[in-house]
Scaffold this motif. Structure first.
Motif, PDB file in Angstrom:
ATOM      1  N   GLU A 280     -11.161   4.784 -11.595  1.00  0.00           N
ATOM      2  CA  GLU A 280     -12.239   4.273 -10.747  1.00  0.00           C
ATOM      3  C   GLU A 280     -12.325   5.035  -9.433  1.00  0.00           C
ATOM      4  N   THR A 281     -11.179   5.237  -8.774  1.00  0.00           N
ATOM      5  CA  THR A 281     -11.202   5.967  -7.503  1.00  0.00           C
ATOM      6  C   THR A 281     -11.515   7.445  -7.729  1.00  0.00           C
ATOM      7  N   ALA A 282     -11.114   7.972  -8.883  1.00  0.00           N
ATOM      8  CA  ALA A 282     -11.463   9.368  -9.205  1.00  0.00           C
ATOM      9  C   ALA A 282     -12.969   9.522  -9.324  1.00  0.00           C
TER      10      ALA A 282
ATOM     11  N   LEU B 223      -2.436  10.916 -18.009  1.00  0.00           N
ATOM     12  CA  LEU B 223      -2.974  10.028 -19.035  1.00  0.00           C
ATOM     13  C   LEU B 223      -2.657   8.561 -18.763  1.00  0.00           C
ATOM     14  N   SER B 224      -1.479   8.304 -18.189  1.00  0.00           N
ATOM     15  CA  SER B 224      -1.005   6.926 -18.026  1.00  0.00           C
ATOM     16  C   SER B 224      -1.490   6.326 -16.711  1.00  0.00           C
ATOM     17  N   MET B 225      -2.783   6.062 -16.638  1.00  0.00           N
ATOM     18  CA  MET B 225      -3.363   5.479 -15.441  1.00  0.00           C
ATOM     19  C   MET B 225      -3.500   3.970 -15.609  1.00  0.00           C
ATOM     20  N   PRO B 226      -3.468   3.212 -14.508  1.00  0.00           N
ATOM     21  CA  PRO B 226      -3.460   1.743 -14.600  1.00  0.00           C
ATOM     22  C   PRO B 226      -4.738   1.120 -15.126  1.00  0.00           C
ATOM     23  N   ASP B 227      -5.868   1.801 -15.010  1.00  0.00           N
ATOM     24  CA  ASP B 227      -7.137   1.181 -15.401  1.00  0.00           C
ATOM     25  C   ASP B 227      -7.766   1.823 -16.629  1.00  0.00           C
ATOM     26  N   THR B 228      -6.933   2.423 -17.483  1.00  0.00           N
ATOM     27  CA  THR B 228      -7.462   3.037 -18.692  1.00  0.00           C
ATOM     28  C   THR B 228      -6.404   3.000 -19.775  1.00  0.00           C
ATOM     29  N   ARG B 229      -6.837   3.210 -21.012  1.00  0.00           N
ATOM     30  CA  ARG B 229      -5.914   3.244 -22.140  1.00  0.00           C
ATOM     31  C   ARG B 229      -6.149   4.498 -22.956  1.00  0.00           C
ATOM     32  N   GLY B 230      -5.058   5.102 -23.419  1.00  0.00           N
ATOM     33  CA  GLY B 230      -5.164   6.259 -24.278  1.00  0.00           C
ATOM     34  C   GLY B 230      -6.020   7.362 -23.696  1.00  0.00           C
ATOM     35  N   LEU B 231      -7.019   7.769 -24.456  1.00  0.00           N
ATOM     36  CA  LEU B 231      -7.871   8.889 -24.058  1.00  0.00           C
ATOM     37  C   LEU B 231      -9.144   8.468 -23.350  1.00  0.00           C
TER      38      LEU B 231
END
Length: 220
Positions: free
Chosen positions: A38-40, A57-65
Protein backbone atom coordinates in the motif's frame (compact mmCIF):
# COMPACT_ATOMS: atom_id res chain seq x y z
CA UNK A 1 20.28 12.65 -12.87
CA UNK A 2 20.39 10.59 -9.66
CA UNK A 3 19.44 6.92 -9.69
CA UNK A 4 16.03 6.67 -8.00
CA UNK A 5 15.43 3.39 -6.17
CA UNK A 6 12.49 2.28 -4.05
CA UNK A 7 12.99 -0.42 -1.40
CA UNK A 8 9.79 -2.25 -0.46
CA UNK A 9 10.64 -4.27 2.65
CA UNK A 10 9.50 -4.27 6.28
CA UNK A 11 12.70 -5.67 7.79
CA UNK A 12 14.66 -2.61 9.10
CA UNK A 13 18.05 -4.32 9.47
CA UNK A 14 18.02 -5.69 5.94
CA UNK A 15 16.80 -2.38 4.54
CA UNK A 16 19.70 -0.62 6.26
CA UNK A 17 22.20 -3.12 4.83
CA UNK A 18 20.65 -2.82 1.38
CA UNK A 19 20.89 0.98 1.53
CA UNK A 20 24.63 0.72 2.18
CA UNK A 21 25.09 -1.59 -0.80
CA UNK A 22 23.11 0.76 -3.05
CA UNK A 23 25.04 3.82 -1.90
CA UNK A 24 28.33 2.05 -2.58
CA UNK A 25 27.17 0.90 -6.02
CA UNK A 26 25.50 4.17 -7.04
CA UNK A 27 27.01 7.19 -5.35
CA UNK A 28 24.24 9.45 -6.67
CA UNK A 29 21.39 7.15 -5.58
CA UNK A 30 18.21 8.66 -4.17
CA UNK A 31 16.58 5.98 -2.02
CA UNK A 32 12.92 5.83 -0.98
CA UNK A 33 11.40 3.19 1.31
CA UNK A 34 8.03 1.53 1.80
CA UNK A 35 7.02 -1.03 4.42
CA UNK A 36 3.97 -2.41 2.59
CA UNK A 37 2.48 -2.73 -0.89
CA UNK A 38 0.00 0.00 0.00
CA UNK A 39 2.73 2.49 0.92
CA UNK A 40 4.71 1.44 -2.17
CA UNK A 41 1.72 2.35 -4.34
CA UNK A 42 1.46 5.71 -2.58
CA UNK A 43 5.15 6.46 -3.20
CA UNK A 44 5.03 5.36 -6.85
CA UNK A 45 1.83 7.32 -7.48
CA UNK A 46 3.24 10.48 -5.88
CA UNK A 47 6.74 10.39 -7.32
CA UNK A 48 7.70 9.62 -10.90
CA UNK A 49 10.99 8.63 -12.44
CA UNK A 50 11.94 5.59 -10.36
CA UNK A 51 14.66 3.54 -12.03
CA UNK A 52 14.21 0.41 -9.92
CA UNK A 53 11.98 -1.17 -7.28
CA UNK A 54 13.47 -3.75 -4.91
CA UNK A 55 10.61 -5.84 -3.53
CA UNK A 56 10.46 -8.42 -0.75
CA UNK A 57 7.85 -11.15 -1.30
CA UNK A 58 6.95 -11.50 2.39
CA UNK A 59 5.09 -8.24 2.90
CA UNK A 60 2.42 -7.81 5.62
CA UNK A 61 -0.43 -6.79 3.31
CA UNK A 62 -0.06 -9.34 0.52
CA UNK A 63 0.16 -13.07 -0.07
CA UNK A 64 2.36 -15.02 -2.44
CA UNK A 65 2.76 -13.29 -5.78
CA UNK A 66 -0.11 -10.83 -5.42
CA UNK A 67 2.16 -7.89 -4.55
CA UNK A 68 4.52 -8.62 -7.43
CA UNK A 69 1.67 -8.92 -9.90
CA UNK A 70 -0.05 -5.76 -8.68
CA UNK A 71 3.05 -3.55 -8.86
CA UNK A 72 4.12 -5.08 -12.17
CA UNK A 73 0.76 -4.42 -13.81
CA UNK A 74 0.20 -1.01 -12.21
CA UNK A 75 3.70 0.31 -13.07
CA UNK A 76 4.78 -1.68 -16.15
CA UNK A 77 7.62 0.69 -17.08
CA UNK A 78 9.41 0.46 -13.72
CA UNK A 79 11.87 -2.47 -13.42
CA UNK A 80 11.10 -4.61 -10.38
CA UNK A 81 13.59 -6.96 -8.77
CA UNK A 82 12.46 -9.35 -6.06
CA UNK A 83 14.92 -9.54 -3.16
CA UNK A 84 13.82 -12.42 -0.97
CA UNK A 85 14.99 -15.02 1.55
CA UNK A 86 12.83 -17.58 -0.26
CA UNK A 87 15.12 -19.38 -2.70
CA UNK A 88 12.83 -22.19 -3.85
CA UNK A 89 13.28 -22.71 -7.60
CA UNK A 90 9.51 -22.85 -8.06
CA UNK A 91 9.08 -19.40 -6.51
CA UNK A 92 11.92 -17.91 -8.55
CA UNK A 93 10.40 -19.33 -11.73
CA UNK A 94 6.91 -18.01 -10.99
CA UNK A 95 8.32 -14.58 -10.10
CA UNK A 96 10.17 -14.43 -13.41
CA UNK A 97 6.96 -15.45 -15.20
CA UNK A 98 5.41 -12.25 -13.83
CA UNK A 99 7.85 -10.20 -15.89
CA UNK A 100 10.22 -8.91 -13.21
CA UNK A 101 13.77 -7.84 -13.97
CA UNK A 102 15.29 -10.44 -11.68
CA UNK A 103 15.41 -12.32 -8.41
CA UNK A 104 18.16 -11.76 -5.83
CA UNK A 105 18.56 -13.86 -2.69
CA UNK A 106 18.86 -11.99 0.60
CA UNK A 107 21.82 -14.23 1.39
CA UNK A 108 23.79 -12.71 -1.50
CA UNK A 109 27.01 -11.03 -0.35
CA UNK A 110 27.32 -7.27 -0.63
CA UNK A 111 29.72 -7.24 -3.56
CA UNK A 112 27.69 -9.73 -5.57
CA UNK A 113 24.49 -7.87 -4.72
CA UNK A 114 25.98 -4.60 -5.97
CA UNK A 115 27.02 -6.26 -9.23
CA UNK A 116 23.56 -7.78 -9.64
CA UNK A 117 21.94 -4.37 -9.20
CA UNK A 118 24.32 -2.85 -11.73
CA UNK A 119 23.50 -5.65 -14.18
CA UNK A 120 19.79 -4.90 -13.78
CA UNK A 121 20.39 -1.20 -14.39
CA UNK A 122 22.28 -2.21 -17.54
CA UNK A 123 19.23 -4.11 -18.77
CA UNK A 124 20.05 -7.69 -17.74
CA UNK A 125 17.72 -10.13 -15.96
CA UNK A 126 19.46 -11.50 -12.85
CA UNK A 127 18.89 -14.80 -11.04
CA UNK A 128 20.75 -16.56 -8.20
CA UNK A 129 23.90 -18.46 -9.13
CA UNK A 130 23.13 -22.07 -9.94
CA UNK A 131 19.44 -21.45 -10.50
CA UNK A 132 17.79 -24.00 -12.74
CA UNK A 133 14.13 -23.76 -13.81
CA UNK A 134 12.09 -26.49 -12.09
CA UNK A 135 11.17 -29.57 -14.07
CA UNK A 136 7.56 -28.37 -14.12
CA UNK A 137 8.54 -25.07 -15.75
CA UNK A 138 6.11 -25.73 -18.57
CA UNK A 139 3.32 -26.85 -16.27
CA UNK A 140 -0.15 -25.45 -15.82
CA UNK A 141 1.07 -23.41 -12.83
CA UNK A 142 3.49 -21.52 -15.05
CA UNK A 143 0.80 -20.86 -17.62
CA UNK A 144 -1.50 -19.70 -14.85
CA UNK A 145 1.09 -17.22 -13.57
CA UNK A 146 1.35 -15.82 -17.09
CA UNK A 147 -2.43 -15.46 -17.33
CA UNK A 148 -2.68 -13.74 -13.94
CA UNK A 149 0.03 -11.31 -15.02
CA UNK A 150 -2.35 -10.06 -17.76
CA UNK A 151 -4.84 -8.77 -15.19
CA UNK A 152 -5.11 -5.03 -14.73
CA UNK A 153 -4.34 -3.54 -11.28
CA UNK A 154 -8.07 -3.16 -10.59
CA UNK A 155 -8.73 -6.74 -11.63
CA UNK A 156 -5.95 -7.91 -9.31
CA UNK A 157 -7.67 -6.08 -6.45
CA UNK A 158 -11.03 -7.62 -7.36
CA UNK A 159 -9.48 -11.10 -7.50
CA UNK A 160 -7.91 -10.52 -4.09
CA UNK A 161 -11.33 -9.56 -2.70
CA UNK A 162 -12.93 -12.61 -4.31
CA UNK A 163 -10.41 -14.73 -2.47
CA UNK A 164 -11.52 -13.05 0.74
CA UNK A 165 -15.07 -14.19 0.02
CA UNK A 166 -16.52 -10.71 -0.55
CA UNK A 167 -19.75 -10.25 -2.52
CA UNK A 168 -20.00 -7.93 -5.53
CA UNK A 169 -21.77 -5.23 -3.51
CA UNK A 170 -19.04 -5.36 -0.84
CA UNK A 171 -16.31 -5.14 -3.47
CA UNK A 172 -18.13 -2.24 -5.12
CA UNK A 173 -18.36 -0.39 -1.81
CA UNK A 174 -14.68 -0.93 -0.96
CA UNK A 175 -13.52 0.17 -4.42
CA UNK A 176 -16.00 3.03 -4.73
CA UNK A 177 -17.47 1.75 -7.99
CA UNK A 178 -20.82 0.38 -9.12
CA UNK A 179 -21.77 -3.28 -8.99
CA UNK A 180 -21.99 -3.30 -12.78
CA UNK A 181 -18.31 -2.36 -12.95
CA UNK A 182 -17.41 -5.14 -10.51
CA UNK A 183 -19.37 -7.65 -12.60
CA UNK A 184 -17.46 -6.52 -15.69
CA UNK A 185 -14.14 -6.99 -13.87
CA UNK A 186 -15.18 -10.45 -12.68
CA UNK A 187 -16.14 -11.43 -16.22
CA UNK A 188 -12.73 -10.31 -17.50
CA UNK A 189 -10.97 -12.18 -14.70
CA UNK A 190 -12.82 -15.39 -15.61
CA UNK A 191 -12.00 -14.90 -19.29
CA UNK A 192 -8.30 -14.23 -18.70
CA UNK A 193 -7.92 -17.12 -16.25
CA UNK A 194 -9.91 -19.38 -18.60
CA UNK A 195 -12.37 -20.49 -15.93
CA UNK A 196 -16.16 -20.42 -15.76
CA UNK A 197 -16.92 -19.41 -12.16
CA UNK A 198 -15.74 -17.22 -9.30
CA UNK A 199 -14.96 -20.32 -7.26
CA UNK A 200 -12.74 -21.72 -9.99
CA UNK A 201 -10.94 -18.35 -10.27
CA UNK A 202 -10.19 -18.40 -6.54
CA UNK A 203 -8.99 -22.01 -6.69
CA UNK A 204 -6.77 -21.31 -9.69
CA UNK A 205 -5.25 -18.18 -8.13
CA UNK A 206 -4.52 -20.10 -4.93
CA UNK A 207 -2.34 -22.54 -6.85
CA UNK A 208 0.51 -20.06 -7.22
CA UNK A 209 0.42 -18.02 -4.01
CA UNK A 210 2.76 -20.42 -2.16
CA UNK A 211 1.09 -19.73 1.19
CA UNK A 212 2.42 -22.96 2.69
CA UNK A 213 5.96 -22.22 1.54
CA UNK A 214 5.82 -18.67 2.88
CA UNK A 215 4.42 -19.95 6.18
CA UNK A 216 7.09 -22.59 6.61
CA UNK A 217 9.81 -20.09 5.71
CA UNK A 218 8.60 -17.68 8.40
CA UNK A 219 8.67 -20.52 10.94
CA UNK A 220 12.32 -21.36 10.22
Amino acid sequence: MPTNILIVDDHPLFVEALELVIQNAFSDAAISKAVSIETARAVLDEESGFDLVLLDLSMPDTRGLEGVIELRTRYPKVPIVVVSALEDARIIHEVLQCGVAGFISKSTRGGDLARALQDVMDGAVVVPKGYQPPAAAGSDASELATRIATLTPQQVRVLHMLRQGLLNKQIAYDLGVGETTVKAHVSEILRKLKVSSRTQAVIEASKIDFDSILSSARDE
